[in-house]
Design an enzyme around this catalytic site. Sequence first.
Site, PDB file in Angstrom:
ATOM      1  N   LYS A  22      19.950  34.557  23.067  1.00 20.71           N
ATOM      2  CA  LYS A  22      19.934  33.223  23.676  1.00 20.71           C
ATOM      3  C   LYS A  22      21.141  33.030  24.598  1.00 20.71           C
ATOM      4  O   LYS A  22      21.009  32.544  25.709  1.00 20.71           O
ATOM      5  CB  LYS A  22      19.969  32.166  22.562  1.00 20.71           C
ATOM      6  CG  LYS A  22      20.296  30.783  23.042  1.00 20.71           C
ATOM      7  CD  LYS A  22      20.404  29.793  21.913  1.00 20.71           C
ATOM      8  CE  LYS A  22      21.758  29.673  21.259  1.00 20.71           C
ATOM      9  NZ  LYS A  22      22.786  28.945  21.992  1.00 20.71           N
ATOM     10  N   ASN A  23      22.320  33.449  24.131  1.00 22.74           N
ATOM     11  CA  ASN A  23      23.523  33.180  24.910  1.00 22.74           C
ATOM     12  C   ASN A  23      23.671  34.087  26.127  1.00 22.74           C
ATOM     13  O   ASN A  23      24.556  33.861  26.958  1.00 22.74           O
ATOM     14  CB  ASN A  23      24.772  33.267  24.024  1.00 22.74           C
ATOM     15  CG  ASN A  23      24.895  32.046  23.122  1.00 22.74           C
ATOM     16  OD1 ASN A  23      24.109  31.103  23.220  1.00 22.74           O
ATOM     17  ND2 ASN A  23      25.887  32.070  22.238  1.00 22.74           N
ATOM     18  N   CYS A 120      30.539  17.544  20.546  1.00 21.82           N
ATOM     19  CA  CYS A 120      29.362  17.895  19.761  1.00 21.82           C
ATOM     20  C   CYS A 120      29.818  18.114  18.333  1.00 21.82           C
ATOM     21  O   CYS A 120      31.006  18.016  18.023  1.00 21.82           O
ATOM     22  CB  CYS A 120      28.635  19.102  20.318  1.00 21.82           C
ATOM     23  SG  CYS A 120      29.363  20.659  19.946  1.00 21.82           S
ATOM     24  N   ARG A 125      33.784  19.863  23.430  1.00 20.33           N
ATOM     25  CA  ARG A 125      33.389  20.992  24.270  1.00 20.33           C
ATOM     26  C   ARG A 125      33.862  20.703  25.693  1.00 20.33           C
ATOM     27  O   ARG A 125      33.082  20.381  26.575  1.00 20.33           O
ATOM     28  CB  ARG A 125      31.860  21.172  24.267  1.00 20.33           C
ATOM     29  CG  ARG A 125      31.279  21.776  23.018  1.00 20.33           C
ATOM     30  CD  ARG A 125      31.385  23.297  23.042  1.00 20.33           C
ATOM     31  NE  ARG A 125      30.880  23.887  21.822  1.00 20.33           N
ATOM     32  CZ  ARG A 125      29.746  24.582  21.740  1.00 20.33           C
ATOM     33  NH1 ARG A 125      28.998  24.765  22.792  1.00 20.33           N
ATOM     34  NH2 ARG A 125      29.386  25.114  20.605  1.00 20.33           N
ATOM     35  N   ASP A 309      30.410  32.350  15.743  1.00 23.77           N
ATOM     36  CA  ASP A 309      28.991  32.059  15.510  1.00 23.77           C
ATOM     37  C   ASP A 309      28.442  32.745  14.252  1.00 23.77           C
ATOM     38  O   ASP A 309      27.281  32.549  13.899  1.00 23.77           O
ATOM     39  CB  ASP A 309      28.157  32.495  16.732  1.00 23.77           C
ATOM     40  CG  ASP A 309      28.293  31.522  17.894  1.00 23.77           C
ATOM     41  OD1 ASP A 309      28.895  30.450  17.709  1.00 23.77           O
ATOM     42  OD2 ASP A 309      27.800  31.837  18.991  1.00 23.77           O
ATOM     43  N   ARG A 401      16.955  25.692  17.829  1.00 23.87           N
ATOM     44  CA  ARG A 401      17.679  25.838  19.104  1.00 23.87           C
ATOM     45  C   ARG A 401      17.972  27.302  19.386  1.00 23.87           C
ATOM     46  O   ARG A 401      18.073  27.686  20.555  1.00 23.87           O
ATOM     47  CB  ARG A 401      19.015  25.084  19.052  1.00 23.87           C
ATOM     48  CG  ARG A 401      18.896  23.585  19.227  1.00 23.87           C
ATOM     49  CD  ARG A 401      20.274  22.980  19.364  1.00 23.87           C
ATOM     50  NE  ARG A 401      21.107  23.805  20.223  1.00 23.87           N
ATOM     51  CZ  ARG A 401      22.415  24.013  20.058  1.00 23.87           C
ATOM     52  NH1 ARG A 401      23.056  23.420  19.088  1.00 23.87           N
ATOM     53  NH2 ARG A 401      23.080  24.789  20.893  1.00 23.87           N
TER      54      ARG A 401
HETATM   55  C1  UD1 Z   1      30.020  30.008  23.757  1.00 31.66           C
HETATM   56  C2  UD1 Z   1      28.748  30.212  22.986  1.00 31.66           C
HETATM   57  C3  UD1 Z   1      28.899  29.688  21.568  1.00 31.66           C
HETATM   58  C4  UD1 Z   1      30.128  30.299  20.893  1.00 31.66           C
HETATM   59  C5  UD1 Z   1      31.353  30.146  21.763  1.00 31.66           C
HETATM   60  C6  UD1 Z   1      32.553  30.895  21.229  1.00 31.66           C
HETATM   61  C7  UD1 Z   1      27.076  30.062  24.731  1.00 31.66           C
HETATM   62  C8  UD1 Z   1      25.962  29.294  25.342  1.00 31.66           C
HETATM   63  N1  UD1 Z   1      27.694  29.503  23.687  1.00 31.66           N
HETATM   64  O1  UD1 Z   1      30.250  28.601  23.814  1.00 31.66           O
HETATM   65  O2  UD1 Z   1      27.709  30.015  20.856  1.00 31.66           O
HETATM   66  O3  UD1 Z   1      30.349  29.665  19.673  1.00 31.66           O
HETATM   67  O4  UD1 Z   1      31.104  30.656  23.084  1.00 31.66           O
HETATM   68  O5  UD1 Z   1      32.253  32.245  21.067  1.00 31.66           O
HETATM   69  O6  UD1 Z   1      27.391  31.155  25.168  1.00 31.66           O
HETATM   70  N2  UD1 Z   1      37.534  25.392  25.947  1.00 31.66           N
HETATM   71  C9  UD1 Z   1      38.420  24.588  26.607  1.00 31.66           C
HETATM   72  N3  UD1 Z   1      38.155  24.276  27.925  1.00 31.66           N
HETATM   73  C10 UD1 Z   1      37.062  24.735  28.596  1.00 31.66           C
HETATM   74  C11 UD1 Z   1      36.169  25.578  27.878  1.00 31.66           C
HETATM   75  C12 UD1 Z   1      36.444  25.870  26.556  1.00 31.66           C
HETATM   76  O7  UD1 Z   1      39.427  24.141  26.058  1.00 31.66           O
HETATM   77  O8  UD1 Z   1      36.883  24.424  29.776  1.00 31.66           O
HETATM   78  C13 UD1 Z   1      37.792  25.725  24.516  1.00 31.66           C
HETATM   79  C14 UD1 Z   1      36.732  25.214  23.544  1.00 31.66           C
HETATM   80  O9  UD1 Z   1      36.972  23.894  23.147  1.00 31.66           O
HETATM   81  C15 UD1 Z   1      36.854  26.193  22.401  1.00 31.66           C
HETATM   82  C16 UD1 Z   1      37.246  27.501  23.084  1.00 31.66           C
HETATM   83  O10 UD1 Z   1      37.745  27.138  24.373  1.00 31.66           O
HETATM   84  O11 UD1 Z   1      37.869  25.818  21.528  1.00 31.66           O
HETATM   85  C17 UD1 Z   1      36.121  28.477  23.253  1.00 31.66           C
HETATM   86  O12 UD1 Z   1      35.039  27.826  23.859  1.00 31.66           O
HETATM   87  P1  UD1 Z   1      34.013  28.585  24.789  1.00 31.66           P
HETATM   88  O13 UD1 Z   1      34.221  30.057  24.721  1.00 31.66           O
HETATM   89  O14 UD1 Z   1      34.039  27.947  26.145  1.00 31.66           O
HETATM   90  O15 UD1 Z   1      32.640  28.210  24.103  1.00 31.66           O
HETATM   91  P2  UD1 Z   1      31.294  28.027  24.858  1.00 31.66           P
HETATM   92  O16 UD1 Z   1      31.304  28.885  26.068  1.00 31.66           O
HETATM   93  O17 UD1 Z   1      30.974  26.581  24.977  1.00 31.66           O
END
Ligand code: UD1
Length: 434
Positions: A22-23, A120, A125, A309, A401
């Site tokens: 999915k990701n 969320c 996020r 995850d 999901r």
């Molecule tokens: C992706 C995955 C999710 C997984 C996560 C971490 C997808 C669709 N989802 O989520 O399943 O749990 O990676 O492996 O691929 N952060 C910031 N600022 C930003 C972006 C992120 O501070 O602009 C922080 C987040 O709050 C979190 C950390 O960085 O603490 C990691 O988040 P991130 O890797 O971005 O997660 P997702 O990409 O949303």
Amino acid sequence: MDKFLISGGAPLVGTIHVSGAKNSALPCMAAAILTEDEIVLENIPHVRDIETERKLLASMGAEVELVDGPANPHTRIRCATLSDPVAKYEIVKTMRASSLVLGPLVARTGMARVAMPGGCAIGGRPIDLHIKGLEKMGATIIQEHGYLEARAERLKGAHLVFDKITVTGTEDLLMAAVLAEGETLMENCAREPEVTDLAALLTAMGARIEGAGTSTIVVRGVERLHGANYRINPDRIEAGTFLIAGAITHGDLTVEGCNPAHLGAVLDKLREVGARVDLLGTEAVRVRAIGPLQAADISTEEYPGFPTDMQAQYMALATQSEGVSLVHENIFENRFMHVQELIRMGAHIKVDGRIATVRGPAPLSAAAVMCSDLRASASLVLAALVADGRSVLDRVYHMDRGYERIEQKLHGVGARIERVANAPVSQEEEALTT
Ligand code: UD1
């Protein structure tokens, strides 16, 4: 709202097949925005987040066709014109990964309007790192009325250093950079296999990318990208969930169609707790648990560390292991919602900040429990598989999901699980809990 009824106690035996990731599929579908030609994606899982992304692309003017059937199911996406480059709140609120369209929309159309994702269940996020990167590439970004509007005539290559490792942030800016003018140097990038998957698709579309899968990625922007066919890699989180299902039920399960190379930290941990893990060629793993399982600590990290995850599913396993297991959650600040429900089933768990202390083995007893997010649901399914009696899992739409036909797959290897259909969930309720 559907429910799962699960009667515990049956060891899982046989072979179970893994779907596409999915990701990986989510950013790959977003990548179709970058070209007016057709993108054909194979091995896309039939899960709700993918449905949401189909809707999202279609709402922006893309032609999206799901060609189903046993022979070669695939999804065709053509973004010949994007009449409405807007990711509306109604869609974004149900799937935070919608922010993945931000980079490609600005790169292709010069403008994007994307609803701010908000918080969320598992914590904030934020997308500040996406925004910061786009601004460095020359985009002007304003935030108003809950939307983020980005504009740029043509993005320019830049030196981007991520303050924090972000998976979708890396993917979003990678998609922005492939059509930017000049070179983009991206540092402290996520190294997840899903980033590599996306980079492989972009390369097949004509992008010039080096270093995907490492923390430094160099992109040389091109004028235009063309159509491509791409097969999505197997879902490592689904595979890991099944491996834990095999171990926790003391079964003998072969997880087929996975990529063991992407499962290193999970396989190591399964061995550490005392499960027997055998690689069968390059696409299958067999897991068996004969004797008692032993406690072992985990600490979630970015890839190639232990995935966040898989934390909730591992915690279910830890409740059945002898001794004390410490579970450190380093990626998200509030990812222990499954704990209360596991405790209601009889688990001994204490949470202090980002550390959960799990004392096992605790005999679990079936209960009515509530799914609160995607992976927490998986944890409850695993617990129910070993609980004494019949558990009722509510709100399994969270599970839907990201897991394709999980009840059918688990049933095929001996689990006593069935889905009962119920009233549909309201949008308000869904927004509160995704
Ligand atoms: C992706 C995955 C999710 C997984 C996560 C971490 C997808 C669709 N989802 O989520 O399943 O749990 O990676 O492996 O691929 N952060 C910031 N600022 C930003 C972006 C992120 O501070 O602009 C922080 C987040 O709050 C979190 C950390 O960085 O603490 C990691 O988040 P991130 O890797 O971005 O997660 P997702 O990409 O949303």
